[in-house]
Enzyme design. Sequence first.
Site, PDB file in Angstrom:
ATOM      1  N   ASP A 170       0.755  -1.254   0.000  1.00  0.00           N
ATOM      2  CA  ASP A 170       0.000   0.000   0.000  1.00  0.00           C
ATOM      3  C   ASP A 170       0.785   1.303   0.000  1.00  0.00           C
ATOM      4  O   ASP A 170       0.588   2.149  -0.847  1.00  0.00           O
ATOM      5  CB  ASP A 170      -0.947   0.024   1.206  1.00  0.00           C
ATOM      6  CG  ASP A 170      -1.795  -1.232   1.301  1.00  0.00           C
ATOM      7  OD1 ASP A 170      -1.671  -2.124   0.442  1.00  0.00           O
ATOM      8  OD2 ASP A 170      -2.594  -1.324   2.251  1.00  0.00           O
ATOM      9  N   GLU A 407       2.524  -9.245  11.324  1.00  0.00           N
ATOM     10  CA  GLU A 407       2.263  -8.793   9.952  1.00  0.00           C
ATOM     11  C   GLU A 407       3.577  -8.380   9.283  1.00  0.00           C
ATOM     12  O   GLU A 407       3.832  -8.716   8.128  1.00  0.00           O
ATOM     13  CB  GLU A 407       1.284  -7.604  10.014  1.00  0.00           C
ATOM     14  CG  GLU A 407       0.758  -7.151   8.681  1.00  0.00           C
ATOM     15  CD  GLU A 407      -0.160  -5.929   8.807  1.00  0.00           C
ATOM     16  OE1 GLU A 407      -0.251  -5.345   9.908  1.00  0.00           O
ATOM     17  OE2 GLU A 407      -0.781  -5.565   7.797  1.00  0.00           O
TER      18      GLU A 407
HETATM   19  C1  9WN Z   1      -5.864  -2.392   2.801  1.00  0.00           C
HETATM   20  C2  9WN Z   1      -4.853  -7.512   4.714  1.00  0.00           C
HETATM   21  C3  9WN Z   1      -4.243  -6.383   3.892  1.00  0.00           C
HETATM   22  C4  9WN Z   1      -3.177  -6.898   2.902  1.00  0.00           C
HETATM   23  C5  9WN Z   1      -2.383  -5.762   2.261  1.00  0.00           C
HETATM   24  C6  9WN Z   1      -1.850  -4.869   3.374  1.00  0.00           C
HETATM   25  C7  9WN Z   1      -2.999  -4.348   4.252  1.00  0.00           C
HETATM   26  C8  9WN Z   1      -5.102  -3.016   3.989  1.00  0.00           C
HETATM   27  C9  9WN Z   1      -4.936  -1.963   5.050  1.00  0.00           C
HETATM   28  O1  9WN Z   1      -3.683  -5.440   4.805  1.00  0.00           O
HETATM   29  O2  9WN Z   1      -3.865  -3.533   3.459  1.00  0.00           O
HETATM   30  O3  9WN Z   1      -6.211  -3.373   1.877  1.00  0.00           O
HETATM   31  O4  9WN Z   1      -5.934  -1.627   5.701  1.00  0.00           O
HETATM   32  O5  9WN Z   1      -3.829  -1.478   5.261  1.00  0.00           O
HETATM   33  O6  9WN Z   1      -1.100  -3.818   2.845  1.00  0.00           O
HETATM   34  O7  9WN Z   1      -1.339  -6.289   1.479  1.00  0.00           O
HETATM   35  O8  9WN Z   1      -3.786  -7.660   1.895  1.00  0.00           O
HETATM   36  O9  9WN Z   1      -3.847  -8.266   5.331  1.00  0.00           O
END
Ligand code: 9WN
Length: 437
Positions: A170, A407
Amino acid sequence: MSAKEEKLLHDAERILEENWKGKYTIPSPRLYPHQWSWDSGFITIGYSNFDQGKAQKELLSLFEGQWANGMLPHVIFRFENNYFPNSEYWQIEISEYSPEAKTSGITQPPAHALAAYDIFKNSGDKEEAKAFLKEIFPKILLFHRYLLTKRDPENSGLATIYHPWESGLDNSLRWDEPLARIEVKDLPEYQRVDKDKVHSDQRPSDDDYDRYVYLIEVMKKCSYNDEKIYDEIPFKIKDIVFNSILYKANQVMLEIADVIGARNDEIKTWVQATKENYFSYFSPNGTDETLLYDYDLIGEKRIVKRTAASLISLCTDLLSQDQAKRIASWMKHSHICKESCVHEHPVFTSISVDDMQFNPLNYWRGPIWININWMLYEGLKSYGILDDAENLKKSVIDLIDEHGFYEYYNPLSGEGLGADNFSWTAALLIDLLSEEN
Ligand code: 9WN
């Protein structure tokens, strides 16, 4: 397997069990209470090693969210929960293609074919697994067709992303310049909830979030119509990670087509188109350049930032052996934590530690992520760079053993960051530990 590894395997299976919701798995209880797309792909790969039933359910339930035009959304909302943006905010009913399920209106990297094929490879009952492949194949095909038509009016064999969340990485440095160009106007009022759960040092900035929300507003104004979005959206990137995964996924789709006796001509044309255009989009100087970069369609230039994204080409078979070796040696001196490194061997960081903007705490701007390292491990193996692959595997196992199932991790101390009990960390560790030597 050593006693330490057996315990880790047991802990990883327990985390997936805790995050299992009957037919899908949430990424983590506190921060991500819904089903995410590429997470489900990685999680399925983990399950395929020990629970075929759950593996199949995970992937099939994800495709319940698929749109009629093939788009596979990045989140399926099963029940209302404390997450922003929630299902109400996305308003997907304004699209003629939206499904009954409540979903987001954007996609994520297409790791699902790899997961489907792992189910088949790891199954003890090939006939039953074949029946599953027959069910999932047309759904994945529809998704890839969407990516290589609606998201590729250039016919380049490379899909375009419209939003940093579509990249899965992101707040990567790669998006700073394309996002800075965006003039944010008429933003609705919104409330971030992520910063109530994880320290803001570890999350994207408010400026980034304003842009994330603004881009969704533009898509909503276009009623999620791809032709309109292509004209209106101020963020359009041929993302190298997304497209390396897509290329690999199409190759796997050819294998699946072989197993189930399905037609493969369309997939072959996609693979061919990607082969023809990969370097012209991603390489600054043709095939000889060591590092490859995303292409910014609006800025009409490559985004030259030294991040882990440039290493992910190792997951394709498009590099020469020499180029793969150069990438492997570059990442060993640039993507590790050097003297302060907590491990004997490197675990790779999300951006080069030499970069002025390297930040050991902040999300995709420095920390270590397990899915990136798992992809690099697979890539190193595929190019026969076996010692580095083995060292990487040992270090990933040690990192999780010492610091837990997070994470992401601080590369300077190993400390776990972001969400805890994180599903893809557990699932990909299971995959590494289950591998036959
Ligand atoms: C937005 C769920 C997701 C991953 C992404 C990670 C994070 C979300 C956020 O979490 O993104 O989609 O709210 O930050 O960057 O890779 O799929 O684990």
